[in-house]
Design an enzyme around this catalytic site. Structure first.
Site, PDB file in Angstrom:
ATOM      1  N   ASN A 117       0.756  -1.076  -0.090  1.00  0.00           N
ATOM      2  CA  ASN A 117       0.185  -0.056   0.193  1.00  0.00           C
ATOM      3  C   ASN A 117       1.053   1.337  -0.037  1.00  0.00           C
ATOM      4  O   ASN A 117       2.130   1.148  -0.431  1.00  0.00           O
ATOM      5  CB  ASN A 117      -1.020  -0.050   1.246  1.00  0.00           C
ATOM      6  CG  ASN A 117      -0.047  -0.049   2.545  1.00  0.00           C
ATOM      7  OD1 ASN A 117       0.820  -0.434   2.462  1.00  0.00           O
ATOM      8  ND2 ASN A 117      -0.472   1.097   3.337  1.00  0.00           N
TER       9      ASN A 117
ATOM     10  N   CYS B 239       2.272   2.770   2.317  1.00  0.00           N
ATOM     11  CA  CYS B 239       3.193   2.930   3.324  1.00  0.00           C
ATOM     12  C   CYS B 239       3.994   1.676   3.720  1.00  0.00           C
ATOM     13  O   CYS B 239       4.738   1.401   4.581  1.00  0.00           O
ATOM     14  CB  CYS B 239       2.616   3.404   4.882  1.00  0.00           C
ATOM     15  SG  CYS B 239       2.099   4.831   4.875  1.00  0.00           S
TER      16      CYS B 239
ATOM     17  N   GLU C 209       3.138  -1.616   4.625  1.00  0.00           N
ATOM     18  CA  GLU C 209       2.665  -2.396   5.607  1.00  0.00           C
ATOM     19  C   GLU C 209       1.531  -3.571   5.360  1.00  0.00           C
ATOM     20  O   GLU C 209       1.424  -4.354   6.030  1.00  0.00           O
ATOM     21  CB  GLU C 209       2.520  -1.733   6.788  1.00  0.00           C
ATOM     22  CG  GLU C 209       0.961  -1.057   6.924  1.00  0.00           C
ATOM     23  CD  GLU C 209       0.770   0.107   6.456  1.00  0.00           C
ATOM     24  OE1 GLU C 209       0.024   0.743   6.978  1.00  0.00           O
ATOM     25  OE2 GLU C 209       1.729   0.573   5.548  1.00  0.00           O
TER      26      GLU C 209
END
Length: 954
Positions: free
Chosen positions: A587, A589, A591
């Site tokens: 995604n 970021c 994670e």
């Protein structure tokens, strides 16, 4: 016009000079007149920037003389300095549009010193001192009498300033806070008062005064927050009552319950709050509110909450902090049988900062558009209609605060054949430009920018152009300056790098199956395509040296901060849902690792445990942690059913798989409370212990929810259904690679939990992911996510302003050893928040409070590897290098691969600039001390509002 917009920051952290005052457009010069100058007597005059030029000219002439050559040089220098000073003064005036004469003179001094005009600066300082002595002599050697002020009320009438009431307010703000002196706040407040000051400015003046003292004593941050609470209470209570209202902190014990009912009614009438909230037993919920928890905020956290989270109508806020937390709790309990009981349970975890939901949930829970999910992952198809539908989906998903990861690998590459037109494709880059511009256009109602990350697999023919997307040179039509990018790297590529072998690039229209393959199956198909290309049977193919491509990937990461390095195979081999498809990207970021498909947009719902709230000197409180995780998992599961879905593919995916991402924050604070340095084996063991406990309780909570509510629909065939838990899937990766150097030890009763999972089932396909938590950790007043301490003293900039951040735990320890004083504060600023070069600080404190760039980045990877074995998704892992080099980067990212990490996030190096060495008092960071920045001062990602890390998910 008024100069209230924030200028671009220059390379040295200072606002670059404006044009000379005299050369400014008439409209700009007119705007400066709107500012007022508070004289020492308390009188107010219009701001005249030409006086700054006059003062500077006199200072230079006094030192350098009045020759023709000197005059020309002085004129040019004064123009530049005056423009710089005006820009700094008008960035964020201390109160409204009022500038104190001392602040103006401080800025003149600083500009002279920063410009290297030391002799002139010295002359100016001596001149100020001489004038001060003259004023004192005129007053007979006595301190001047404090001026008396009048306050302008809303109706325009003037009333005398109530000095006793102001003193009482400051005393209340300082109550119980060690080292906070209300008289010091009062003295600083009086500098910002003037005759005829408005009521609104009067409530702001003490806040601005207290915050200037934070660098000397961190508890002034709490005092500032309490003064801000007073201002907020005045605004909210007056708005709810329809007449001027005020209340002290002590009054709120009785005022909160009726205020909750009034706020819900107000929100419903304004169309901001879901009418269903009025059906709750508001008396019961009001009685459950603990008003004393308002006092737990520090200034940064509360200002962030006030500016961006609490609801307002026509610019007037109608929520107080505990009403905000209760509204979120109610919004998450809408479909519970015991709605009030669960709302109170949710409120307890939120308001005590033990658990915090992600930003979209906090923004939208209990509102009329309850888009509560954090992250969305999509795969972009290889046709024009599908590409532009994906761009439209990005806009719809971003509109209500979602962070997005796009998998662009299926889109054919540059030069590929287009059957419909018998032409050649322009490749993926032009479409990425469109996605970039869409992210800018959709800014989530002004709350924050749209945030997108594009992923591309390393075998794509356009990979080399993809690496250049964030460069500041080249054809701007093939650059995406605002969109994040990430490499989706197969294991086979890393094997070729290790062997210094060749690597072949293909267009996906000729190799469509590679996109959905991983592990041994990918290797077999890829090598077959290589053989086909060697025979000349591929239209588009190019062979490169794998090591050279790897070096270029690391070079771009160093130069631009992008693309990030993420690993395809561990994300898929260890995915619990690999029976239902493929993980094609992460995604925004890095994670989240969920499946995407043509008819499914992956959705994840995030929240984080505050680890610092669950440890003491003796370590982790497992019982308290288990309780927090159990309630937190219930909140996250509720999001899935309550959620407002902007596109059907997201709804279908979320209801079918029900993934959530429980993460953590406050890891560095937890270590400090246990007196464990970040860079040591004990910290790595604690990373293992704490993540094992979170994983155990998260999986157990999902089993409990499955027993109560049923399994998630796609459970059968998952790794869960086969008794393969995340700790077990480590062996699957080891088998695929042939080897995996990672610790496999466990301490909890996993066999019993494994049995419960297989017999009862899971409510959620995925349970854990560690997000950056940039904003919610600010609200809770703890360190971000799994990050080490950035600096022990720095200035943080976000949409709410500039904030002095001091490591309160460090100050407490320094005080205990008699080491905290003005000299220590000055040393911390000089050494950019680091203790390493301060000789009088003991070695144990230097180790305990080592900053991110003082820690060998290998410790970050070792700790992350211990966590990763427990996590069914991934973690946002920033890596810090004080002195980056090609060798160091290569070793670091190869280690991340060898330790089985699924993803990495930003690579950060020391910024070219550093914290302002002059005092922060009176400016509180308006001179722009620099927060963490990606390598080589790369621009921040589109989703960053709170340096140093992305907040789109949290």
């Amino acid at each position: 016009m008024s100069f209230t917009t924030e200028p671009t920051t220059g390379r040295n952290g200072v606002v670059p000079p404006r044009p000379a005052i005299g050369a400014m457009p008439e409209s700009d010069r007119h705007g400066l007149v709107e500012y007022r100058v508070i004289r020492r007597s308390g009188s107010v005059t219009a701001f005249d920037p030409s006086k700054i030029e006059v003062a500077l000219t006199k200072a230079f002439l006094a030192v350098e003389g009045a020759s023709a050559a000197a005059s020309r040089r002085i004129h040019e220098t004064v123009d530049e300095l005056a423009a710089e000073i005006v820009a700094n003064l008008t960035r964020r005036p201390p109160i409204g549009a009022s500038l104190h004469i001392e602040d103006i003179q401080d800025q003149v001094e600083l500009a002279l010193m920063r410009g290297g005009h030391h002799k002139v600066a010295r002359a100016f300082v001596l001149y100020r001192e001489a004038r001060a002595r003259e004023r004192l002599a005129r007053q007979g050697g006595a301190a001047p009498a404090a001026p008396r002020f009048s306050v302008r009320q809303a109706d325009g009438s003037l009333v005398p300033l109530d000095e006793a009431r102001l003193a009482h307010l400051l005393a209340e703000a300082a109550d119980g806070l060690d080292g906070v002196d209300p008289d010091a706040i009062l003295a600083e407040t009086r500098r910002n008062l003037y005759d005829g000051i408005s009521e609104d400015e009067l409530t702001l003046a003490p806040i601005m005064a207290a915050r200037t003292l934070i660098e000397a004593e961190p508890n002034y941050s709490r005092a500032s927050a309490r003064l801000l609470l007073h201002r907020l209470r005045r605004e909210v209570l007056s708005g709810l009552a329809g007449r001027p209202e005020e209340a002290s902190a002590a009054d709120m014990a009785a005022r909160y319950a009726p205020a909750l009912s009034a706020a819900i009614a107000k929100g419903i009438a304004a169309g901001r709050v879901d009418p269903e909230l009025a059906r709750f037993d508001l008396d019961r919920l009001g009685a459950a509110i603990d008003a004393t928890r308002d006092l737990d905020f520090d200034y940064l956290g509360l200002q962030t909450l006030v500016d961006r989270y609490v609801l307002h109508d026509a610019g007037v806020r109608f929520e107080l902090p505990q009403i905000f937390f209760m509204r979120v709790a109610m919004g998450l309990a809408l479909r519970e049988i015991d709605r009030e009981g669960m709302a109170i349970a949710f409120y307890e975890r939120l308001s005590t900062f033990r658990f915090m939901c992600s930003t979209p949930t906090l923004f939208n829970a209990g509102t009329c558009h309850a888009q509560l999910s954090s992250c969305f992952l999509t795969t972009v198809p290889d046709d024009l209609g599908g590409i532009f539908k994906s761009v439209k989906d990005n806009a719809l998903l971003a509109k209500f605060s979602g962070g997005i990861g796009n998998d662009w690998t299926p889109v054919r590459g540059l030069g590929a054949h287009i059957r419909g037109t018998n032409g050649e494709s322009q490749g993926v880059v032009p479409f990425l430009k469109v996605a970039n511009d869409t992210a800018i256009a959709v800014n989530q109602g002004g709350k924050r920018k749209g945030a997108v990350c594009a992923y591309l697999e390393t075998w794509h023919i356009d990979i080399e152009e993809f690496l250049d997307l964030r460069k500041n040179t080249g054809d701007d039509r093939r650059r995406t300056h605002d969109m994040n990018t990430a490499n989706w790297v197969p294991d086979l590529f890393m094997e070729r790098v290790a062997a210094d072998d060749s690597w072949t690039l293909f267009s996906p229209d000729e190799t469509p199956d590679l996109h959905d393959l991983y592990g041994p199956a990918f290797k077999a198909a890829y090598e077959a395509y290589e053989a086909k290309a060697a025979r000349g049977e591929m239209r588009i193919a190019r062979t490169v040296r794998a090591v050279e491509l790897w070096r270029r990937m690391l070079t771009m990461l160093f130069e631009t901060g992008h693309p990030w390095i993420t690993f395809k195979d561990p994300c898929n081999i260890r995915s619990p849902q690999r029976h239902r498809g493929v993980v094609h990207s992460s995604n925004l970021c890095t994670e989240i690792t969920l499946n995407t498909a043509a008819d499914e947009v992956a959705v994840c719902n995030l929240g984080s445990v505050n680890l610092a709230a669950h440890v003491g000197p003796d370590g982790l409180d497992h019982a308290e942690l288990a309780d927090t995780v159990r309630v937190g998992m219930r909140m996250l599961d509720n999001v899935i059913d309550i959620n407002f879905y902007t596109i059907p593919e997201a709804r279908r995916s979320n209801l079918n798989h029900r993934p959530v991402g429980l993460g953590l924050m406050g890891f560095a604070d937890a270590l400090a409370r246990m007196r464990v340095p970040y860079a040591c084996e004990a910290a790595v063991r604690f990373a293992d212990e704490s993540m094992e406990a979170i994983a155990y309780h998260a999986i157990s909570a999902s089993v409990e929810l499955a027993a109560e509510r049923g399994r998630y629909p796609s459970f059968d065939g998952s790794l869960w259904s086969k008794g393969v838990l995340p700790i077990d899937s480590v062996e699957l990766l080891a088998e695929a690679r042939g080897t995996l150097d990672i610790d496999r030890s466990t301490t909890l009763d996993w066999p019993a939990l494994r049995e419960r999972v297989t017999t009862i089932g899971m409510r959620n396909s995925n349970t854990m992911a560690i997000a950056p938590t940039a904003t919610i950790s600010n609200i809770c007043g703890v360190s971000q996510s799994i990050e080490p301490i950035f600096q022990n003293l720095y200035v943080k900039s976000n949409m709410s302003g500039d904030f002095t951040v001091v490591n309160a735990a460090l100050v407490h320890d320094l005080k205990a050893r008699g080491l905290w004083d003005e000299v220590m504060a000055a040393d911390l600023k000089y050494y950019d928040g680091s203790l390493g070069e301060i000789d009088r600080v003991p070695d144990d404190l230097k180790a305990l409070y080592a900053t991110a760039f003082e820690i060998d980045a290998r410790w970050l990877i070792e700790a992350a590897a211990r966590r990763q074995k427990w996590i069914d998704q991934a973690q946002s892992l920033n890596l810090y290098l004080a002195v980056p080099s090609g060798k160091a980067l290569d070793a670091l990212y190869r280690l991340a691969f060898e330790r089985g990490l699924k993803t990495t996030y930003y690579l950060r190096a020391r910024a070219a600039t550093s914290v302002e060495k002059s005092t922060l008092k009176g400016t509180d960071g308006r001179l722009n001390a620099v927060a963490p920045s990606p390598v080589a001062a790369a621009p921040a990602p589109a989703c960053v509002l709170d340096d140093p890390t992305c907040e789109a998910c949290q």
